[in-house]
Structures are given as C-alpha cells and as structure tokens.
Design an enzyme around this catalytic site. Structure first.
Site, PDB file in Angstrom:
ATOM      1  N   TYR A  59       7.958   5.351   7.228  1.00  0.00           N
ATOM      2  CA  TYR A  59       6.712   3.363   7.268  1.00  0.00           C
ATOM      3  C   TYR A  59       7.622   3.076   6.806  1.00  0.00           C
ATOM      4  O   TYR A  59       7.690   3.044   5.390  1.00  0.00           O
ATOM      5  CB  TYR A  59       5.492   3.626   5.652  1.00  0.00           C
ATOM      6  CG  TYR A  59       4.164   4.827   5.483  1.00  0.00           C
ATOM      7  CD1 TYR A  59       4.153   5.682   7.663  1.00  0.00           C
ATOM      8  CD2 TYR A  59       3.259   5.387   5.578  1.00  0.00           C
ATOM      9  CE1 TYR A  59       3.540   6.674   8.100  1.00  0.00           C
ATOM     10  CE2 TYR A  59       2.775   6.408   5.109  1.00  0.00           C
ATOM     11  CZ  TYR A  59       2.533   6.766   7.132  1.00  0.00           C
ATOM     12  OH  TYR A  59       1.864   7.925   7.444  1.00  0.00           O
ATOM     13  N   SER A 157       1.373  18.334   7.761  1.00  0.00           N
ATOM     14  CA  SER A 157       0.556  17.726   8.670  1.00  0.00           C
ATOM     15  C   SER A 157       1.202  17.079  10.083  1.00  0.00           C
ATOM     16  O   SER A 157       2.102  17.859  10.957  1.00  0.00           O
ATOM     17  CB  SER A 157       1.210  15.874   8.237  1.00  0.00           C
ATOM     18  OG  SER A 157       0.434  15.067   8.241  1.00  0.00           O
ATOM     19  N   GLN A 177      -2.918  17.546   5.975  1.00  0.00           N
ATOM     20  CA  GLN A 177      -3.214  15.990   6.795  1.00  0.00           C
ATOM     21  C   GLN A 177      -2.905  15.793   8.411  1.00  0.00           C
ATOM     22  O   GLN A 177      -1.990  15.997   8.546  1.00  0.00           O
ATOM     23  CB  GLN A 177      -1.909  14.903   5.894  1.00  0.00           C
ATOM     24  CG  GLN A 177      -2.864  13.198   6.444  1.00  0.00           C
ATOM     25  CD  GLN A 177      -1.788  12.294   6.174  1.00  0.00           C
ATOM     26  OE1 GLN A 177      -1.566  11.155   6.013  1.00  0.00           O
ATOM     27  NE2 GLN A 177      -1.921  12.895   4.074  1.00  0.00           N
ATOM     28  N   TYR A 205      -6.549  12.025   8.443  1.00  0.00           N
ATOM     29  CA  TYR A 205      -6.032  10.403   8.640  1.00  0.00           C
ATOM     30  C   TYR A 205      -6.799   9.805   9.527  1.00  0.00           C
ATOM     31  O   TYR A 205      -7.250  10.409  10.442  1.00  0.00           O
ATOM     32  CB  TYR A 205      -4.648  10.667   8.777  1.00  0.00           C
ATOM     33  CG  TYR A 205      -3.871  10.441   9.879  1.00  0.00           C
ATOM     34  CD1 TYR A 205      -3.868   9.922  11.055  1.00  0.00           C
ATOM     35  CD2 TYR A 205      -3.099  12.009   9.814  1.00  0.00           C
ATOM     36  CE1 TYR A 205      -3.254  10.568  12.494  1.00  0.00           C
ATOM     37  CE2 TYR A 205      -2.695  12.320  11.005  1.00  0.00           C
ATOM     38  CZ  TYR A 205      -2.491  11.618  12.853  1.00  0.00           C
ATOM     39  OH  TYR A 205      -2.157  12.487  13.614  1.00  0.00           O
ATOM     40  N   PRO A 207      -9.186   7.364   8.978  1.00  0.00           N
ATOM     41  CA  PRO A 207     -10.438   7.816   8.637  1.00  0.00           C
ATOM     42  C   PRO A 207     -11.607   6.831   8.911  1.00  0.00           C
ATOM     43  O   PRO A 207     -12.254   7.017   9.822  1.00  0.00           O
ATOM     44  CB  PRO A 207     -10.662   7.330   6.982  1.00  0.00           C
ATOM     45  CG  PRO A 207      -9.574   7.045   6.505  1.00  0.00           C
ATOM     46  CD  PRO A 207      -8.596   7.565   7.649  1.00  0.00           C
TER      47      PRO A 207
HETATM   48  P1  NAP Z   1      -7.495   4.160   8.812  1.00  0.00           P
HETATM   49  O1  NAP Z   1      -7.521   4.333   7.168  1.00  0.00           O
HETATM   50  O2  NAP Z   1      -8.237   4.631   9.734  1.00  0.00           O
HETATM   51  O3  NAP Z   1      -8.050   2.105   9.388  1.00  0.00           O
HETATM   52  C1  NAP Z   1      -6.999   0.872   7.956  1.00  0.00           C
HETATM   53  C2  NAP Z   1      -7.623  -0.248   8.427  1.00  0.00           C
HETATM   54  O4  NAP Z   1      -9.287  -0.215   8.439  1.00  0.00           O
HETATM   55  C3  NAP Z   1      -6.838  -1.545   7.810  1.00  0.00           C
HETATM   56  O5  NAP Z   1      -5.188  -0.931   7.719  1.00  0.00           O
HETATM   57  C4  NAP Z   1      -8.164  -2.183   8.234  1.00  0.00           C
HETATM   58  O6  NAP Z   1      -7.597  -2.708   8.993  1.00  0.00           O
HETATM   59  C5  NAP Z   1      -9.393  -1.596   8.065  1.00  0.00           C
HETATM   60  N1  NAP Z   1     -10.307  -1.504   7.093  1.00  0.00           N
HETATM   61  C6  NAP Z   1      -9.253  -0.831   6.007  1.00  0.00           C
HETATM   62  N2  NAP Z   1     -10.782  -1.153   5.007  1.00  0.00           N
HETATM   63  C7  NAP Z   1     -11.572  -1.356   5.729  1.00  0.00           C
HETATM   64  C8  NAP Z   1     -13.496  -2.329   5.134  1.00  0.00           C
HETATM   65  N3  NAP Z   1     -14.009  -1.578   3.876  1.00  0.00           N
HETATM   66  N4  NAP Z   1     -13.921  -2.291   6.279  1.00  0.00           N
HETATM   67  C9  NAP Z   1     -13.482  -2.806   7.394  1.00  0.00           C
HETATM   68  N5  NAP Z   1     -12.387  -2.675   7.875  1.00  0.00           N
HETATM   69  C10 NAP Z   1     -11.384  -2.034   6.844  1.00  0.00           C
HETATM   70  O7  NAP Z   1      -5.745   3.749   9.338  1.00  0.00           O
HETATM   71  P2  NAP Z   1      -4.717   4.374   8.819  1.00  0.00           P
HETATM   72  O8  NAP Z   1      -4.282   2.945   7.431  1.00  0.00           O
HETATM   73  O9  NAP Z   1      -4.144   3.544   9.920  1.00  0.00           O
HETATM   74  O10 NAP Z   1      -4.766   5.881   8.479  1.00  0.00           O
HETATM   75  C11 NAP Z   1      -5.021   5.297   7.078  1.00  0.00           C
HETATM   76  C12 NAP Z   1      -3.946   6.384   6.588  1.00  0.00           C
HETATM   77  O11 NAP Z   1      -3.212   7.353   6.700  1.00  0.00           O
HETATM   78  C13 NAP Z   1      -2.382   5.351   6.217  1.00  0.00           C
HETATM   79  O12 NAP Z   1      -2.631   4.629   5.626  1.00  0.00           O
HETATM   80  C14 NAP Z   1      -1.074   6.524   6.024  1.00  0.00           C
HETATM   81  O13 NAP Z   1      -1.299   7.080   4.872  1.00  0.00           O
HETATM   82  C15 NAP Z   1      -1.886   7.890   6.544  1.00  0.00           C
HETATM   83  N6  NAP Z   1      -2.195   8.035   8.203  1.00  0.00           N
HETATM   84  C16 NAP Z   1      -0.614   9.731   8.427  1.00  0.00           C
HETATM   85  C17 NAP Z   1      -1.013  10.085   9.921  1.00  0.00           C
HETATM   86  C18 NAP Z   1       0.392  10.871   9.578  1.00  0.00           C
HETATM   87  O14 NAP Z   1       0.838  11.184  10.729  1.00  0.00           O
HETATM   88  N7  NAP Z   1       0.707  12.054   8.940  1.00  0.00           N
HETATM   89  C19 NAP Z   1      -0.830   8.924  10.817  1.00  0.00           C
HETATM   90  C20 NAP Z   1      -0.911   8.167  10.906  1.00  0.00           C
HETATM   91  C21 NAP Z   1      -1.636   7.026   9.107  1.00  0.00           C
HETATM   92  P3  NAP Z   1      -7.677  -3.943   9.617  1.00  0.00           P
HETATM   93  O15 NAP Z   1      -8.719  -4.978   8.340  1.00  0.00           O
HETATM   94  O16 NAP Z   1      -6.677  -4.583  10.403  1.00  0.00           O
HETATM   95  O17 NAP Z   1      -8.929  -4.112  10.518  1.00  0.00           O
END
Ligand code: NAP
Length: 311
Positions: A59, A157, A177, A205, A207
């Site tokens: 990241y 992961s 993960q 991830y 979610p």
């Molecule tokens: P996510 O949690 O599915 O979606 C997060 C996005 O949803 C935010 O950036 C925001 O984007 C929106 N959001 C957040 N809270 C909200 C709310 N209360 N109401 C409405 N919209 C809301 O996706 P992600 O952040 O990409 O994934 C979560 C975490 O998983 C990452 O931060 C990372 O730490 C981890 N991850 C790990 C891997 C892996 O390969 N292990 C891959 C991907 C991610 P907007 O406001 O732009 O809509």
C-alpha cells in the site's frame, strides 16, 4: 469502551470493527489520496476504540506503513494496538513478483518494523502465495520470527484451501485474510468451514465490496479508481447489484440503521469471522462503521440477507 474479540487461538484481542488502510497512503491504488486525511482516519480509529489496523508493504508501496508509524509515534499508544501488515511483493525490473522464501519474508518483517517504528508486529501475513516456496516452509520462517518476538501471530492471505492446508501442516497458521463479501461468497465452500474447524480466524477483505455495499451509489454513479473495471460495477450486473443493496437498505431502515452497518453486522454472525477491516476514505466513515457494533440481527434477518444474495 469497544469490546474485544480474540483472533482465533492467538493472544490478540481486537475491536470487531478494525480499519483497513489501503487508502491511507495507498497512492498506487487510489487517485487523489491526501496523506493528512489518511493520518486523521488512523487517529479517529485510535481515539474511538478501534485497536485493529490492517496495512501492507504494497500500500504505497511502503507509504501506508510509514504514515501509520508516524501516527502511532504521535499518539504513544502502540501497546494497545494490534497492527497487521503483509509482505510478499517484490519489484524486479519494475515488475511485481511474489516471494515467500524464508529469507525474503524475514527481510520484509525487518523493513516493516522500521517503517512502522515498532519492535514487534502483532500479525504478519504472507500477502500472496508464490509459485515456488513450499507453504509450510514459508510459515516455518514466520514461526521462527514469532519465537524471536518479532511477530506475535502468523497470517496468510489469498491462499486457496489447498495452499492453506499445506501452510497449516504444523498447525502454525493463526489467521487467513481472503476476499469475502455478500457478492463474493466462494469462501463459504471450503475456507470458512476449514478455519472454523481449525480455530483459525478468517478476516474478510473487501467487506463492503469496495463501497458498493455501503449503500450510497446509484445507477448514474461514476468511478475513476479500480471500480471503473471491477466486474461488480459494470452494466446490467451493476444494476442488479444495486437492487440487492436496496433490499438491504429496507432491512436497515426498519432497524433505524444504515446499509453498511447491516452488511458488516451480518459477517460478524459467521463462524470464525472475529473481526472486520472495512476501508474508508474519510474519518467520518471510520466513525460510521463503528456503529455496526450497536446493532444485532435476528435469525430471520440473517436468513433474509443470505437469501437476497443467493438469488
Ligand atoms: P471495502 O472495505 O470493501 O470498501 C471500503 C470503501 O467503502 C471505502 O474506501 C469507502 O469508499 C466505502 N465506505 C466505507 N465505509 C462506508 C460507509 N459507512 N458507507 C458507505 N461507504 C463506505 O474495500 P477495501 O478498503 O479495499 O478493503 C478493506 C481492507 O482490506 C483494505 O483497506 C485492506 O486493508 C484490505 N485488503 C486486503 C487485500 C489482500 O489482498 N489481503 C486486498 C484488498 C484489501 P468510497 O467512499 O469511495 O465509496
């Protein structure tokens, strides 16, 4: 005070709502990120009882870990926090390759420690499997790091069930993960049953399906980041997905809650999902997502949600 959940068989106790920090300094993943906003999201999390932060070398690269290190130094509460980071990505001639060799994993942990300005990492994940290293050998290297006090728990992961079984041959894997959300439920077939049987914590991830399950998008919304190409956000599929989200909104409204809370609360009803790491772009989303902990779902609501996303 936010109650804490034990992560599988580890001695780590985390707030069930953590913070995913790929948008904290992840300039290689999202356009127009602001570092000060990113740091403010981390402060907001810490000041409101979230003790579980999820970051990774890639990241930024490196930048998310650095920003988190700076905030931890500033707030002075490293000990109460559970910091998870990940390694495996390596740049060779400008291209990313995965390396799970013991030497590379040990090197990765040392460099993450420096960026995070700490002398231990609570949870270190092998971010992606490579093609060469036997999985139990890779995990064996993390076991040595655990014994040396450099990490407190071992994670993998993006491992398939076969890779997870090989990784966990000696029973050392604490956490996996993997992608899991209401639209992407393939983990239910074998990963979730295996983790439940083996007392391994499963951290999903995406979610919120990159915001789609947050409930604020509509048919005319446009996207400039990874969502512009994400299949969930394309054409007819996108419209059908919005209809499903609308049904969740109805359930949420009847409970005086928001769509995102209901979605996140639903995951916490699954076996072996001890905590969630929703991402955020603004500090108010961090606060919003914490409200998940104020609602509970009835068995009928749990089944209704299950049903909406099975059709
Ligand atoms: P996510 O949690 O599915 O979606 C997060 C996005 O949803 C935010 O950036 C925001 O984007 C929106 N959001 C957040 N809270 C909200 C709310 N209360 N109401 C409405 N919209 C809301 O996706 P992600 O952040 O990409 O994934 C979560 C975490 O998983 C990452 O931060 C990372 O730490 C981890 N991850 C790990 C891997 C892996 O390969 N292990 C891959 C991907 C991610 P907007 O406001 O732009 O809509």
């Amino acid at each position: 005070m936010v109650k804490k959940n034990q992560l599988g068989k580890t001695d780590l106790y985390v707030s069930p709502i953590g913070l995913g920090t790929n948008a904290v300094g992840g300039h290689n993943l999202f356009p127009n990120l602001n570092d000060e906003t990113g740091k403010e999201m981390v402060r907001t999390a810490i000041n409101n009882g979230i003790n579980f932060l999820d970051t990774a070398y890639i990241y930024g690269p490196e930048h998310s870990e650095r920003l988190i290190g700076e905030v931890l130094k500033e707030t002075g509460n490293r000990k109460e926090m559970v910091i998870a980071t990940k390694g495996a990505h390596k740049f060779v001639d400008g291209k990313v390759v995965f390396d799970n060799s013991p030497a590379f994993l040990k090197e990765s942990v040392e460099s993450s420690l420096k960026r995070l300005q700490t002398d231990y990492i609570d949870l270190f994940y092998i971010h992606f499997p490579d093609n060469d290293t036997p999985k139990n050998e890779a995990v064996g290297a993390l076991k040595e790091l655990k014994e040396a006090g450099k990490i407190r728990a071992i994670g993998v992961s993006n491992f398939s069930i076969e890779q997870l079984k090989e990784a966990n041959k000696d029973g050392y894997v604490d956490v996996i993960q993997s992608e899991y959300n209401l639209f992407k439920r393939w983990a239910e077939k074998d990963l979730l049953p295996y983790t439940a049987e083996n007392n391994i914590s499963f951290i999903p991830y995406f979610p919120l399906a990159s915001g789609l399950l947050g409930g604020k998008y509509h048919k005319d919304s446009t996207f400039i980041d990874g969502r512009a190409k994400n299949p969930l956000f394309q054409g007819e599929t996108y419209l059908k997905n919005l209809e499903k989200v609308e049904k969740i909104r109805e359930i949420a409204q009847a409970k005086d809650a928001e769509t995102a809370h209901v979605v996140l609360a639903w995951y916490l009803t699954r076996d072996s999902i001890d905590a969630l790491i929703p991402g955020a772009k603004q500090p108010d989303q961090v606060m919003e997502n914490l409200k998940t902990l104020e609602i509970s779902l009835s068995q009928e609501e749990i089944e209704k949600i299950d049903h909406i996303f099975h059709n």
